[in-house]
Enzyme design. Structure first.
Site, PDB file in Angstrom:
ATOM      1  N   VAL A  37       0.760  -1.109  -0.086  1.00 54.58           N
ATOM      2  CA  VAL A  37       0.157  -0.120  -0.017  1.00 54.58           C
ATOM      3  C   VAL A  37       0.955   1.251  -0.002  1.00 54.58           C
ATOM      4  O   VAL A  37       0.582   2.055  -0.916  1.00 54.58           O
ATOM      5  CB  VAL A  37      -0.991  -0.030   1.155  1.00 54.58           C
ATOM      6  CG1 VAL A  37      -1.778   1.169   1.177  1.00 54.58           C
ATOM      7  CG2 VAL A  37      -1.798  -1.268   1.276  1.00 54.58           C
ATOM      8  N   ARG A  77      11.591  -0.185   8.343  1.00 54.86           N
ATOM      9  CA  ARG A  77      12.624  -0.836   8.954  1.00 54.86           C
ATOM     10  C   ARG A  77      14.203  -0.973   8.783  1.00 54.86           C
ATOM     11  O   ARG A  77      14.834  -0.647   9.443  1.00 54.86           O
ATOM     12  CB  ARG A  77      11.987  -2.469   9.241  1.00 54.86           C
ATOM     13  CG  ARG A  77      10.744  -2.882   9.780  1.00 54.86           C
ATOM     14  CD  ARG A  77      10.523  -4.049  10.251  1.00 54.86           C
ATOM     15  NE  ARG A  77       9.334  -4.562  10.904  1.00 54.86           N
ATOM     16  CZ  ARG A  77       8.077  -4.865  10.064  1.00 54.86           C
ATOM     17  NH1 ARG A  77       8.553  -4.976   8.860  1.00 54.86           N
ATOM     18  NH2 ARG A  77       7.084  -4.939  10.687  1.00 54.86           N
ATOM     19  N   LYS A 103      -6.629  -1.833  10.385  1.00 55.13           N
ATOM     20  CA  LYS A 103      -7.634  -1.850  10.908  1.00 55.13           C
ATOM     21  C   LYS A 103      -7.810  -2.740  12.367  1.00 55.13           C
ATOM     22  O   LYS A 103      -8.456  -2.419  13.123  1.00 55.13           O
ATOM     23  CB  LYS A 103      -8.684  -2.731   9.751  1.00 55.13           C
ATOM     24  CG  LYS A 103      -7.910  -4.138   9.396  1.00 55.13           C
ATOM     25  CD  LYS A 103      -7.315  -3.766   8.006  1.00 55.13           C
ATOM     26  CE  LYS A 103      -6.735  -5.123   7.246  1.00 55.13           C
ATOM     27  NZ  LYS A 103      -6.226  -4.594   5.955  1.00 55.13           N
ATOM     28  N   ILE A 148     -13.685   0.861  -1.818  1.00 59.00           N
ATOM     29  CA  ILE A 148     -15.099   1.258  -1.474  1.00 59.00           C
ATOM     30  C   ILE A 148     -15.219   2.353  -0.523  1.00 59.00           C
ATOM     31  O   ILE A 148     -14.807   2.024   0.660  1.00 59.00           O
ATOM     32  CB  ILE A 148     -15.956   0.099  -1.373  1.00 59.00           C
ATOM     33  CG1 ILE A 148     -15.798  -0.924  -1.933  1.00 59.00           C
ATOM     34  CG2 ILE A 148     -17.179   0.469  -1.031  1.00 59.00           C
ATOM     35  CD1 ILE A 148     -16.659  -2.427  -1.881  1.00 59.00           C
ATOM     36  N   GLY A 152      -0.288 -11.592  -4.272  1.00 58.67           N
ATOM     37  CA  GLY A 152      -0.141 -10.614  -3.205  1.00 58.67           C
ATOM     38  C   GLY A 152      -1.460 -10.039  -2.348  1.00 58.67           C
ATOM     39  O   GLY A 152      -1.571  -9.052  -1.703  1.00 58.67           O
ATOM     40  N   GLU A 174      -2.560 -11.881   3.345  1.00 57.33           N
ATOM     41  CA  GLU A 174      -1.544 -11.009   4.437  1.00 57.33           C
ATOM     42  C   GLU A 174      -0.623 -11.926   4.921  1.00 57.33           C
ATOM     43  O   GLU A 174      -0.446 -13.490   4.413  1.00 57.33           O
ATOM     44  CB  GLU A 174      -2.389 -10.920   5.955  1.00 57.33           C
ATOM     45  CG  GLU A 174      -3.674 -10.078   5.710  1.00 57.33           C
ATOM     46  CD  GLU A 174      -3.268  -8.762   5.875  1.00 57.33           C
ATOM     47  OE1 GLU A 174      -2.180  -8.411   5.937  1.00 57.33           O
ATOM     48  OE2 GLU A 174      -4.279  -7.695   5.810  1.00 57.33           O
ATOM     49  N   ASP A 203      -9.595 -10.435   9.857  1.00 59.83           N
ATOM     50  CA  ASP A 203      -9.429  -9.027   9.018  1.00 59.83           C
ATOM     51  C   ASP A 203     -10.855  -8.750   8.796  1.00 59.83           C
ATOM     52  O   ASP A 203     -11.107  -7.611   9.227  1.00 59.83           O
ATOM     53  CB  ASP A 203      -9.000  -9.451   7.745  1.00 59.83           C
ATOM     54  CG  ASP A 203      -8.801  -8.231   6.668  1.00 59.83           C
ATOM     55  OD1 ASP A 203      -8.017  -7.423   6.963  1.00 59.83           O
ATOM     56  OD2 ASP A 203      -9.706  -8.234   5.821  1.00 59.83           O
ATOM     57  N   LYS A 225     -12.651  -4.992  10.574  1.00 61.88           N
ATOM     58  CA  LYS A 225     -13.307  -3.973   9.739  1.00 61.88           C
ATOM     59  C   LYS A 225     -14.876  -3.851  10.042  1.00 61.88           C
ATOM     60  O   LYS A 225     -15.210  -2.672  10.061  1.00 61.88           O
ATOM     61  CB  LYS A 225     -13.322  -4.580   8.113  1.00 61.88           C
ATOM     62  CG  LYS A 225     -12.006  -4.486   7.454  1.00 61.88           C
ATOM     63  CD  LYS A 225     -11.909  -5.068   6.168  1.00 61.88           C
ATOM     64  CE  LYS A 225     -10.574  -5.228   5.524  1.00 61.88           C
ATOM     65  NZ  LYS A 225     -10.431  -6.086   4.167  1.00 61.88           N
ATOM     66  N   GLY A 273      -5.235  -5.811  -2.559  1.00 64.35           N
ATOM     67  CA  GLY A 273      -4.115  -5.409  -3.435  1.00 64.35           C
ATOM     68  C   GLY A 273      -3.715  -4.049  -2.980  1.00 64.35           C
ATOM     69  O   GLY A 273      -4.575  -3.059  -2.385  1.00 64.35           O
TER      70      GLY A 273
END
Length: 397
Positions: A15, A39, A97, A128, A179, A182, A193, A197, A295
């Protein structure tokens, strides 16, 4: 006068790199990345080496940096970064999240005390804009439920299995290669996950913060070919669904679990890495939102949208949390039809069926379809994960 945002970016994974690429392709004269904290700053990357540092103080001690974007996968480190940004009066955007689901009440209080914006549309449903729509368009008591596929990675795996007949392991390997999974795939496949959310969405939909531990969460890790064949025989598909719903007596029900979805449901046709969210209200019935949920680029697009919103001083108002008399009370006291596939009859002792509608037993395959309470499922949640069984909500329609 046009505001200038000089961004201190934390994280350069899918991201973070996606955001950098977006800003290179769609340059903005008033938004630029000044420094990136990672890092290992010595690692070669597709960006100018002088941008990188491994010291957070290089960002927070730079008076020219007036905006923070946090895109790392360590929840506690994320909380530290976001808190420090707010305390130094820098607006901040985050996509973490898990961190938000565990610390949202503290962060809401902190941003109010410091009069500094925290935005996180990127934390739920990728591209979205669910959070902002719940905040702005559905800002009244007419909302009944928010339900859908919130995890594009697990949906990608299920799509390959049901649409292409791909073996489960092959579908998992492909999702990892693309990809979508996680670093710890259980976050996607076991429903965590989606849970994080859902906790965030419940705050913006109904003004209620519910600790993640209170919400029944069960994923698709233990799904096998028998379950897939059962769904096909019933002309249904298995989807990992998150649901928050207000009952007629103003109580709030939440859960994350597989559903046997029939063809007449919107989310039946949500495929691959896409998310689909159905919002239901008293007078507008159902509205459907659809878009890519996994993605780097879809999520980084949502991050960029939050950044752009901050150019115009936008912030969440949490209006529904301010109406204490209308806030629904969380409960697990609801029952519904569930499919349970098991190997050892002893495992059924974990579940107390209110009614049994259908059962089947053979040397290699046993199942029961019956009515179970959410409270029963939640109390047995940890034990269920350690047994050779699988369960899914099985709606009547």
């Amino acid at each position: 006068m046009t505001k200038q945002l000089n961004i201190g970016l934390f994280g350069f994974g899918n991201v973070g790199k996606g955001l950098y690429t977006l800003l290179q392709r769609v340059p903005s004269s008033n938004v630029r990345i000044t420094k990136i904290c990672v890092r290992d700053a010595s690692k070669p990357r597709d960006a100018e080496a002088t941008l990188f540092t491994d010291n957070a103080d290089d960002i927070f001690n730079d008076p020219g940096i007036n905006f923070i974007v946090e895109l790392i996968d360590d929840a506690e480190a994320s909380f530290s970064i976001v808190s420090r940004a707010l305390l130094t009066h820098r607006p901040v955007v985050t996509g973490n999240k898990k961190m938000l689901a565990r610390h949202l009440p503290e962060l809401i209080a902190l941003q109010e005390a410091e009069n500094t914006a925290l935005l996180y549309d990127a934390s739920a449903c990728g591209s979205i804009p669910v959070i902002r729509n719940l905040e702005e368009y559905y800002d009244n008591d007419l909302l009944i439920s928010v339900k859908g596929i919130l995890n594009g990675s697990s949906n990608f795996v299920l799509s390959k299995i049901f649409n292409e007949g791909m073996p489960r392991q092959e579908a998992l390997d492909l999702a990892r290669q693309e990809g979508f999974l996680e670093s710890n795939p259980t976050l996607d496949l076991d429903g965590w996950d989606s849970l994080y959310k859902l906790v965030i969405l419940a705050v913006h939909a109904f003004g209620v913060y519910v600790e993640p531990e209170k919400v029944f969460t069960y994923g698709i890790t233990d799904m096998n070919d028998n379950d897939i064949n059962f769904a096909r025989e019933k002309d249904r598909r298995i989807k990992l669904v998150a649901n928050v719903q207000k009952t007629a007596d103003n109580r709030l029900v939440m859960c994350v679990m597989p559903h046997l979805i029939s063809r007449n449901k919107y989310i039946y046709s949500v495929e691959d890495e896409f998310n689909g969210v159905v919002i239901k209200g008293l007078f507008y019935d159902k509205q459907f939102m659809f878009g890519r949920g996994a993605g780097g680029h879809p999520t980084s697009s949502a991050v960029l949208s939050d950044i752009t919103a901050c150019l115009y001083d936008y912030r969440y108002e949490y209006k529904k949390m301010r109406h204490a008399d209308a806030i629904p009370e969380f409960t697990n006291d609801i029952s519904f039809r569930v499919y349970v596939r098991y190997s050892d009859p002893v495992d059924l002792g974990l579940l107390r069926f209110d009614e049994i509608y259908e059962s089947y037993s053979s040397p290699g395959y046993n199942y029961i379809v019956g009515k179970l309470s959410l409270r029963c499922l939640h109390s047995a949640q940890d034990a269920l994960r350690n047994r050779r069984l699988f369960l899914a909500a099985y709606p009547n329609d």
